[in-house]
Design a protein around this motif. Structure first.
Motif, PDB file in Angstrom:
ATOM      1  N   ALA A  72      76.933 -45.531  25.786  1.00  0.00           N
ATOM      2  CA  ALA A  72      77.830 -44.813  24.860  1.00  0.00           C
ATOM      3  C   ALA A  72      78.819 -45.785  24.223  1.00  0.00           C
ATOM      4  O   ALA A  72      79.061 -45.740  23.017  1.00  0.00           O
ATOM      5  CB  ALA A  72      78.569 -43.716  25.608  1.00  0.00           C
ATOM      6  N   ASP A  73      79.367 -46.697  25.003  1.00  0.00           N
ATOM      7  CA  ASP A  73      80.354 -47.647  24.458  1.00  0.00           C
ATOM      8  C   ASP A  73      79.727 -48.523  23.371  1.00  0.00           C
ATOM      9  O   ASP A  73      80.386 -48.903  22.408  1.00  0.00           O
ATOM     10  CB  ASP A  73      80.914 -48.549  25.576  1.00  0.00           C
ATOM     11  N   VAL A  74      78.445 -48.851  23.527  1.00  0.00           N
ATOM     12  CA  VAL A  74      77.766 -49.672  22.511  1.00  0.00           C
ATOM     13  C   VAL A  74      77.576 -48.846  21.235  1.00  0.00           C
ATOM     14  O   VAL A  74      77.865 -49.308  20.129  1.00  0.00           O
ATOM     15  CB  VAL A  74      76.411 -50.196  23.047  1.00  0.00           C
ATOM     16  N   ALA A  75      77.136 -47.606  21.372  1.00  0.00           N
ATOM     17  CA  ALA A  75      76.901 -46.774  20.183  1.00  0.00           C
ATOM     18  C   ALA A  75      78.212 -46.398  19.487  1.00  0.00           C
ATOM     19  O   ALA A  75      78.250 -46.228  18.267  1.00  0.00           O
ATOM     20  CB  ALA A  75      76.125 -45.521  20.573  1.00  0.00           C
ATOM     21  N   MET A  76      79.281 -46.300  20.248  1.00  0.00           N
ATOM     22  CA  MET A  76      80.580 -45.905  19.674  1.00  0.00           C
ATOM     23  C   MET A  76      81.175 -46.959  18.745  1.00  0.00           C
ATOM     24  O   MET A  76      82.118 -46.682  18.017  1.00  0.00           O
ATOM     25  CB  MET A  76      81.592 -45.621  20.794  1.00  0.00           C
ATOM     26  N   SER A  77      80.628 -48.153  18.750  1.00  0.00           N
ATOM     27  CA  SER A  77      81.212 -49.196  17.887  1.00  0.00           C
ATOM     28  C   SER A  77      80.718 -49.092  16.449  1.00  0.00           C
ATOM     29  O   SER A  77      81.067 -49.929  15.609  1.00  0.00           O
ATOM     30  CB  SER A  77      80.926 -50.589  18.462  1.00  0.00           C
ATOM     31  N   GLY A  78      79.904 -48.082  16.144  1.00  0.00           N
ATOM     32  CA  GLY A  78      79.491 -47.831  14.757  1.00  0.00           C
ATOM     33  C   GLY A  78      79.498 -46.330  14.529  1.00  0.00           C
ATOM     34  O   GLY A  78      80.350 -45.630  15.083  1.00  0.00           O
ATOM     35  N   ARG A  79      78.506 -45.823  13.775  1.00  0.00           N
ATOM     36  CA  ARG A  79      78.411 -44.363  13.607  1.00  0.00           C
ATOM     37  C   ARG A  79      77.641 -43.804  14.796  1.00  0.00           C
ATOM     38  O   ARG A  79      76.454 -44.021  14.935  1.00  0.00           O
ATOM     39  CB  ARG A  79      77.702 -44.055  12.276  1.00  0.00           C
ATOM     40  N   LEU A  80      78.373 -43.076  15.655  1.00  0.00           N
ATOM     41  CA  LEU A  80      77.810 -42.627  16.938  1.00  0.00           C
ATOM     42  C   LEU A  80      76.767 -41.517  16.773  1.00  0.00           C
ATOM     43  O   LEU A  80      76.959 -40.577  16.009  1.00  0.00           O
ATOM     44  CB  LEU A  80      78.959 -42.121  17.819  1.00  0.00           C
ATOM     45  N   GLY A  81      75.683 -41.644  17.522  1.00  0.00           N
ATOM     46  CA  GLY A  81      74.691 -40.577  17.592  1.00  0.00           C
ATOM     47  C   GLY A  81      73.949 -40.649  18.916  1.00  0.00           C
ATOM     48  O   GLY A  81      74.213 -41.536  19.749  1.00  0.00           O
ATOM     49  N   LEU A  82      73.032 -39.723  19.111  1.00  0.00           N
ATOM     50  CA  LEU A  82      72.214 -39.719  20.324  1.00  0.00           C
ATOM     51  C   LEU A  82      70.751 -39.660  19.913  1.00  0.00           C
ATOM     52  O   LEU A  82      70.392 -38.987  18.941  1.00  0.00           O
ATOM     53  CB  LEU A  82      72.518 -38.500  21.205  1.00  0.00           C
ATOM     54  N   GLU A  83      69.904 -40.311  20.694  1.00  0.00           N
ATOM     55  CA  GLU A  83      68.473 -40.372  20.389  1.00  0.00           C
ATOM     56  C   GLU A  83      67.732 -40.218  21.707  1.00  0.00           C
ATOM     57  O   GLU A  83      67.217 -41.187  22.273  1.00  0.00           O
ATOM     58  CB  GLU A  83      68.173 -41.730  19.741  1.00  0.00           C
ATOM     59  N   LEU A  84      67.748 -39.014  22.263  1.00  0.00           N
ATOM     60  CA  LEU A  84      67.127 -38.759  23.561  1.00  0.00           C
ATOM     61  C   LEU A  84      66.973 -37.250  23.720  1.00  0.00           C
ATOM     62  O   LEU A  84      67.386 -36.485  22.853  1.00  0.00           O
ATOM     63  CB  LEU A  84      67.960 -39.351  24.714  1.00  0.00           C
ATOM     64  N   GLN A  85      66.388 -36.844  24.843  1.00  0.00           N
ATOM     65  CA  GLN A  85      66.248 -35.421  25.121  1.00  0.00           C
ATOM     66  C   GLN A  85      67.366 -35.026  26.088  1.00  0.00           C
ATOM     67  O   GLN A  85      67.324 -35.389  27.275  1.00  0.00           O
ATOM     68  CB  GLN A  85      64.853 -35.166  25.718  1.00  0.00           C
ATOM     69  N   PRO A  86      68.352 -34.287  25.608  1.00  0.00           N
ATOM     70  CA  PRO A  86      69.446 -33.914  26.516  1.00  0.00           C
ATOM     71  C   PRO A  86      68.952 -33.207  27.779  1.00  0.00           C
ATOM     72  O   PRO A  86      69.559 -33.330  28.841  1.00  0.00           O
ATOM     73  CB  PRO A  86      70.311 -32.983  25.656  1.00  0.00           C
ATOM     74  N   LYS A  87      67.820 -32.484  27.647  1.00  0.00           N
ATOM     75  CA  LYS A  87      67.283 -31.773  28.827  1.00  0.00           C
ATOM     76  C   LYS A  87      66.912 -32.735  29.947  1.00  0.00           C
ATOM     77  O   LYS A  87      66.853 -32.340  31.108  1.00  0.00           O
ATOM     78  CB  LYS A  87      66.015 -30.994  28.434  1.00  0.00           C
ATOM     79  N   ASN A  88      66.624 -33.992  29.579  1.00  0.00           N
ATOM     80  CA  ASN A  88      66.240 -34.955  30.623  1.00  0.00           C
ATOM     81  C   ASN A  88      67.430 -35.721  31.185  1.00  0.00           C
ATOM     82  O   ASN A  88      67.256 -36.617  31.992  1.00  0.00           O
ATOM     83  CB  ASN A  88      65.236 -35.972  30.065  1.00  0.00           C
TER      84      ASN A  88
END
Ligand code: DGJ
Length: 734
Positions: free
Chosen positions: A578-594
């Motif tokens: 999360a800290d790495v993704a937060m240094s730009g435009r944050l998003g998620l690329e995974l299945q939250p169910k997992n």
């Protein structure tokens, strides 16, 4: 390319007056040109504002033609322009005919009109100097006034001349799919160094169309005279660097003429792409900050000053396994995590052929009713009910040989006559012939239909997963087949202009198998780009670092990926991801169910905290503080004596707030920790550190709540507690 039209709206306040010396100014740099009607404009100097023309001439600075033309320069020099005239002659004999000055709200434009003594030919060379950032753009208009076709054999956008350079270093960005933008620095030596890309449809995988030149020896992040150059083009390009026999340095940049000699009809004009230069005495960091401001404020990005939403993209979560139930569940998940947008990626479309893998259906842009029986509106409604926006993936420039579109219009794909098609992704993918106006209309109508029938679509991910592998157009006449590489992109630009005119507010992401289109060529029509398909947080630090040299944070889409990560097998804690993704435009690329409950909890914290800092991150001034050891010019033997950490920060324009990111890439016994010196702060101000995205269930570190002066933080720095591999910290400075 509508630049000429735009130009007519500008205020022309002087014409046909020749000045000996013409200076274009930005806040901290200048380009000095010499002009008189007996010859062509010459570059005398590009650099610091303090140098005045008399000093330059007294100090023996040489001037060199701004646009070196074949037939006019000593043949030992490389030309930037070479034209073949109808009778076969390759020589130019240009003279300056006119100079115009114009001003816009944020820039000063000077144009030099040159005509040829022996041929009916006009070249206009433009320079545009920005008032609010240290960037100068240059480009040309090449106009055929003959009664027959002429052939453009070389047509660079610009050329830069550095008198008597010494120990100049080049940094360029090399990479590949899922490993984009690795900075490579090398001292320029005699001879010609060429950086180019020949993919055809995208140009930022392999080698990107941007370079930096460090004029005072090895590249330095914070000091030293440095020039950045970005070619604003999405197609094949060539950047050449040459040290001539007088130890003068030349940079040439433009469209790659290989397999692309441009046939220009009578009365036709070709406008070359812009080449943007930035100059700074604050090293590569200074150049980056100027370019970031130019990108955000000067129109190189659509809506460049907007902050972007936090999103979940479906791709790596469910790939092609789209069902209504799964999509609504993901919308629900991102809403519960505090996100603001859900993007349905590849796999939602297809009529006769279902898109269950990458081997079919591109071009058949109808909803797959087996997967989504109730259509898109059920999904956009579901998003609306949960308070999030809805986005959708398309790849409109391609088709598959297994598609209804290809069956109906086999002539719409690029193809060599009487030759089997070379097939790309999925064994069936081919690129549409965007030189053909019917194909352009098809793409515009596809997007128009999608957006007009589904007004709640707020975001489009525009992908491009194929290079131009088939060189031939059924639309272009025989004698203009070599125009394909250029006319493809002019067609694409025209499509995007039409779409943007009707849909200015839809956020559109530029994606091309990851970061294949991380360039400024298409950015006036997009809001952001997908940095890479590689979401492994460790490797992503390198990719984001390299990309940040030329692109601002609100342009860089960065997503939290799964763990273990499918490409590398690496297991990385959720806080670090999360800290790495937060240094730009944050998003998620995974299945939250997992995700585990602990991972979900950390994402909720990250999203909540990111909302506090996103303005600073996305719109602030970037300072790269500690580079990955792998990127240093003299790497130490492994393991290095100091811990391998990476740190960067963003500072607001008024220097009242900042955000610092620090990551430990690896830690070995006996390694010294590194004290991180901050940058860009006001030395007089007091800053209190607030730790963000604290690990769920833990207390903030000892620095939380501590106050330091800007002066102390910049001169002495602080030890950021980073214990072990994949330890990370984020601080807000108030
Ligand atoms: C390539 C993109 O980079 C990915 O993010 C994803 O959208 C796939 N294409 C879908 O086919």
């Amino acid at each position: 390319m509508k630049r000429l039209t735009l130009f007519f709206f500008l205020t022309l306040f002087s014409a046909i007056t020749f000045a000996e010396i013409i200076t274009l100014n930005t806040p901290n740099s200048q380009l000095v040109l010499k002009a008189d009607s007996a010859t062509v404009p010459h570059i005398l100097y590009y650099g610091d504002k303090s140098a005045n023309p008399t000093e330059l001439e007294n100090a023996g600075f040489e001037a060199f033609p701004a646009m070196p033309a074949f037939g006019m320069i000593d043949m030992i020099h490389l030309p930037a322009l070479q034209i073949q005239f109808p009778e076969g002659d390759l020589n130019l004999d240009l003279r300056l005919a006119d100079i115009s000055h114009a001003t816009t709200e944020n820039a000063e434009i000077v144009s030099f009109v040159m005509t040829d003594k022996r041929h009916k030919f006009r070249l206009t060379l433009f320079y545009k100097a920005f008032k609010n950032t240290d960037v100068i753009e240059t480009w040309t208009e090449i106009c055929n006034l003959e009664k027959k076709d002429i052939v453009l054999k070389r047509f660079d956008s610009g050329h830069l001349f550095i008198d008597k350079g010494n120990n100049i270093w080049l940094t360029h960005f090399h990479g590949d799919w899922a490993a984009e933008a690795i900075p490579v620095s090398e001292r320029l030596t005699k001879g010609v160094k060429t950086i180019r890309n020949t993919d055809g449809a995208r140009n930022a995988h392999l080698d990107a169309p941007e370079v930096m030149l460090s004029l005072d020896g090895e590249p330095n992040e914070a000091c030293g005279r440095t020039i950045g150059a970005a070619l604003c083009w999405n197609g094949n390009y060539e950047i050449r660097l040459n040290i001539d026999n007088h130890d003068n340095y030349h940079l040439y940049a433009g469209i790659d003429p290989q397999s692309s000699e441009y046939v220009l009809s009578p009365k036709q004009t070709l406008t070359t792409p812009k080449l943007a230069f930035a100059y700074s005495v604050e090293g590569m960091g200074g150049v980056s900050r100027s370019l970031h401001r130019w990108a955000r404020e000067c129109g190189m990005m659509h809506n460049g000053k907007a902050v972007r939403d936090i999103l979940l993209n479906s791709w790596e979560g469910i790939y092609f396994d789209i069902t209504e139930e799964r999509i609504i569940a993901m919308i629900d998940d991102i809403a519960k995590l505090g996100g603001e947008l859900f993007v349905m990626d590849d796999g939602w479309f297809g009529g006769k052929y279902q898109r269950n893998n990458d081997s079919s259906s591109l071009g058949d842009w109808v909803v797959d009713k087996k997967k989504l029986p109730n259509g898109l509106q059920t999904l956009t409604d579901a998003a609306k009910q949960r308070g999030v926006k809805f986005g959708i993936w398309i790849e409109p420039e391609s088709t598959n040989t297994k598609s209804e579109l290809y069956e109906q219009h086999p002539d719409w794909v690029l193809q060599a006559a009487n030759k089997n098609l070379n097939l790309g992704r999925g064994g069936t993918q081919v690129v549409l012939d965007l030189t053909n106006p019917k194909v352009q209309d098809f793409i515009v109508n596809t997007v128009d239909k999608l957006l007009s029938e589904n007004p709640d679509i707020a975001y489009i991910k525009w992908d491009a997963n194929a290079s131009i592998q088939n060189y031939g157009s059924t639309y272009l006449p025989k004698h203009k087949q070599s125009n394909i590489y250029i006319d493809y992109h002019l067609g694409l630009i025209s499509v995007l202009e039409r779409i943007r005119k009707k849909y200015p507010d839809v956020v559109i992401q530029n994606c091309a198998s990851g970061g294949g289109r991380a360039n400024y060529g298409l950015m006036p029509y997009f809001d952001e780009f997908w940095v890479s398909d590689n979401n492994d947080a460790l490797q992503r630090i390198f990719i984001q670092w390299g990309t940040s040299y030329f692109f601002p944070a609100n342009l860089m889409a960065q997503h939290i990926g799964g763990s273990p990560y499918h490409m590398t097998g690496r297991i990385v804690p959720i806080k670090f991801r999360a800290d790495v993704a937060m240094s730009g435009r944050l998003g998620l690329e995974l299945q939250p169910k997992n995700m585990t409950e602990q991972e979900l909890q950390q994402c909720r914290i990250a999203i909540k905290d990111y909302k506090q800092i996103r303005d600073i991150v996305q719109l602030g001034n970037l300072y790269r503080l500690v580079a990955p050891k792998a990127f240093q010019v003299h790497p130490e033997p492994l393991p290095p004596a100091e811990q391998d950490i990476v740190a960067l920060m963003y500072v607001t324009d008024n220097r009242e707030q900042a955000v610092v990111f620090a990551y430990s890439l690896s830690q070995f016994q006996y390694q010294k920790p590194q004290r991180v010196k901050f940058s860009g702060l006001d030395p007089e101000k007091q800053y209190t550190l607030k730790e963000l995205n604290i690990k769920a269930g833990e207390q903030p570190c000892s620095l939380n709540g501590k106050t330091f002066s800007g002066d102390f933080l910049m001169k002495n720095g602080i030890l950021i507690p980073l214990n072990g591999d994949y330890a990370s910290r984020v601080f807000l400075l108030n």
